[in-house]
Design a protein around this motif. Structure first.
Motif, PDB file in Angstrom:
ATOM      1  N   GLU A 239       0.813  -1.211   0.000  1.00  0.00           N
ATOM      2  CA  GLU A 239       0.000   0.000   0.000  1.00  0.00           C
ATOM      3  C   GLU A 239       0.852   1.269   0.000  1.00  0.00           C
ATOM      4  O   GLU A 239       0.510   2.247  -0.676  1.00  0.00           O
ATOM      5  CB  GLU A 239      -0.925  -0.013   1.220  1.00  0.00           C
ATOM      6  N   LYS A 243       2.381   0.281  -4.677  1.00  0.00           N
ATOM      7  CA  LYS A 243       1.248   0.777  -5.459  1.00  0.00           C
ATOM      8  C   LYS A 243       1.457   2.203  -5.970  1.00  0.00           C
ATOM      9  O   LYS A 243       0.670   2.679  -6.796  1.00  0.00           O
ATOM     10  CB  LYS A 243      -0.040   0.694  -4.634  1.00  0.00           C
ATOM     11  N   MET A 246       3.643   0.958  -9.131  1.00  0.00           N
ATOM     12  CA  MET A 246       3.197  -0.308  -9.723  1.00  0.00           C
ATOM     13  C   MET A 246       4.340  -0.989 -10.468  1.00  0.00           C
ATOM     14  O   MET A 246       4.211  -1.434 -11.614  1.00  0.00           O
ATOM     15  CB  MET A 246       2.001  -0.100 -10.639  1.00  0.00           C
ATOM     16  N   ARG A 256       0.369  -5.292 -12.499  1.00  0.00           N
ATOM     17  CA  ARG A 256      -1.053  -5.036 -12.600  1.00  0.00           C
ATOM     18  C   ARG A 256      -1.706  -5.434 -11.276  1.00  0.00           C
ATOM     19  O   ARG A 256      -1.081  -6.044 -10.422  1.00  0.00           O
ATOM     20  CB  ARG A 256      -1.652  -5.827 -13.760  1.00  0.00           C
ATOM     21  N   GLU A 257      -2.987  -5.111 -11.142  1.00  0.00           N
ATOM     22  CA  GLU A 257      -3.667  -5.423  -9.889  1.00  0.00           C
ATOM     23  C   GLU A 257      -3.708  -6.927  -9.636  1.00  0.00           C
ATOM     24  O   GLU A 257      -3.562  -7.385  -8.506  1.00  0.00           O
ATOM     25  CB  GLU A 257      -5.091  -4.847  -9.899  1.00  0.00           C
ATOM     26  N   LYS A 258      -3.899  -7.700 -10.712  1.00  0.00           N
ATOM     27  CA  LYS A 258      -3.986  -9.149 -10.531  1.00  0.00           C
ATOM     28  C   LYS A 258      -2.620  -9.784 -10.286  1.00  0.00           C
ATOM     29  O   LYS A 258      -2.546 -10.967  -9.924  1.00  0.00           O
ATOM     30  CB  LYS A 258      -4.650  -9.801 -11.735  1.00  0.00           C
ATOM     31  N   ASP A 259      -1.534  -9.016 -10.494  1.00  0.00           N
ATOM     32  CA  ASP A 259      -0.197  -9.543 -10.210  1.00  0.00           C
ATOM     33  C   ASP A 259       0.147  -9.482  -8.733  1.00  0.00           C
ATOM     34  O   ASP A 259       1.152 -10.062  -8.309  1.00  0.00           O
ATOM     35  CB  ASP A 259       0.854  -8.769 -11.013  1.00  0.00           C
ATOM     36  N   ILE A 260      -0.649  -8.798  -7.934  1.00  0.00           N
ATOM     37  CA  ILE A 260      -0.452  -8.731  -6.479  1.00  0.00           C
ATOM     38  C   ILE A 260      -1.460  -9.683  -5.844  1.00  0.00           C
ATOM     39  O   ILE A 260      -2.651  -9.378  -5.739  1.00  0.00           O
ATOM     40  CB  ILE A 260      -0.630  -7.297  -5.953  1.00  0.00           C
ATOM     41  N   GLN A 262      -2.800 -11.675  -2.658  1.00  0.00           N
ATOM     42  CA  GLN A 262      -2.735 -11.692  -1.205  1.00  0.00           C
ATOM     43  C   GLN A 262      -2.659 -13.125  -0.703  1.00  0.00           C
ATOM     44  O   GLN A 262      -3.433 -13.991  -1.122  1.00  0.00           O
ATOM     45  CB  GLN A 262      -3.940 -10.975  -0.589  1.00  0.00           C
TER      46      GLN A 262
END
Length: 288
Positions: A239, A243, A246, A256-260, A262
């Motif tokens: 965070e 981000k 990126m 990308r968002e889907k590469d992070i 959790q």
């Protein structure tokens, strides 16, 4: 607080502890229990073997598996799916053969009916009269009126259980979503540098650290895996640092968002840490 005897269950004072104790000893009611740290696997353990991973891989949903264990699971599921497909095809072919036999029998019945109707009216009347005089309950349509229950063909049959067509996709054992081998991400944990070379890494309480901030990782710390490098970092690092640009701080790849992803973690023994921390067992309930 009013004092009462140990086994008093009908009084106005009946504590929560006594109610739980009586429910667990009698076996009635629903028993609930919150899982502690000792009952849940560590964040770096395989979801199948519950042991620390030697070659950790991650699913797109964030579940960690040992590569050997998840490969064996995928192969086993594919073999089971192939077996179920063979059973389904065999059952389908058998049903088609039975339908063909029924059609042939129906055609033969129609032919016999046409032959009887084409005969002279006197011959048809004589045949009906002979069937009416017969004492057998299996002539013509009388088998439906007076069935013989001791004849195997007239008794109800319990056929084999019907096999449904199986889903050909392998599902993740934890999330239940489709799982493909190419979707697995290799995870690279960063070992802790505590200058203790005598103690094995598995026996240590703190084994890994964040690849960027060097914070010690544990069940109480939310973590994420960066897909391009497979490095494990804390969500706080994601965070506050990652981000903003990126970019993967390990190899500089665009994120990308889907590469992070959790990482799904276990419990820490405290509230709001981990998921599925409550065990529930339903029992019989006495109605008043």
């Amino acid at each position: 607080m009013t004092r009462h005897s140990k086994n008093c269950t009908a009084g106005t004072v009946y504590s929560y502890h006594e109610r739980k104790r009586d429910a667990s000893s009698s076996g009635y009611g629903t028993n609930k229990m919150r899982l502690g740290k000792d009952s849940v696997k560590d964040f770096d353990c395989c979801c199948l073997t519950l042991q620390p991973c030697k070659n950790p891989v991650l699913t797109p949903d964030g579940y960690l598996y040992d590569k050997e264990a998840i490969l064996e699971y995928i192969l086993h599921q594919k073999k089971e799916i192939a077996k179920q497909l063979k059973k389904f095809e065999k059952q389908k072919n058998k049903e088609q053969e039975e339908l063909k036999e029924l059609r042939q029998a129906e055609l033969e019945t129609k032919k016999q009916t046409l032959q009887i109707s084409s005969q002279a009216p006197g011959a048809a009347a004589k045949q009906k009269a002979a069937e009416a005089d017969s004492i057998s309950n299996m002539d013509s349509a009388r088998s439906k009126d007076l069935p013989s229950f001791w004849i195997p063909s007239m008794t109800p049959a319990a056929g084999p259980s019907k096999v449904n067509k199986p889903d050909e996709k392998v599902k993740c054992p934890m999330s239940g979503n489709p799982l493909r081998l190419k979707d697995l991400v290799t995870v690279n944990f960063t070992d802790i540098n505590d200058r203790d070379s005598k103690t094995a890494l598995i026996t240590k309480q703190a084994r890994y650290v964040c690849a960027v901030t060097n914070d010690v990782l544990g069940n109480s710390i939310p973590c994420a895996v960066l897909r391009p490098s497979g490095s494990v970092v804390t969500m706080e690092c994601v965070e506050k640092i990652i981000k903003k640009d990126m970019l993967d701080p390990i190899n500089g790849a665009k994120l990308r968002e889907k590469d992070i992803i959790q990482l799904q973690r276990g419990a820490s023994g405290f509230a709001a840490a981990g998921n599925k921390l409550e065990a529930k067992k339903d029992g019989a309930v006495l109605m008043a």
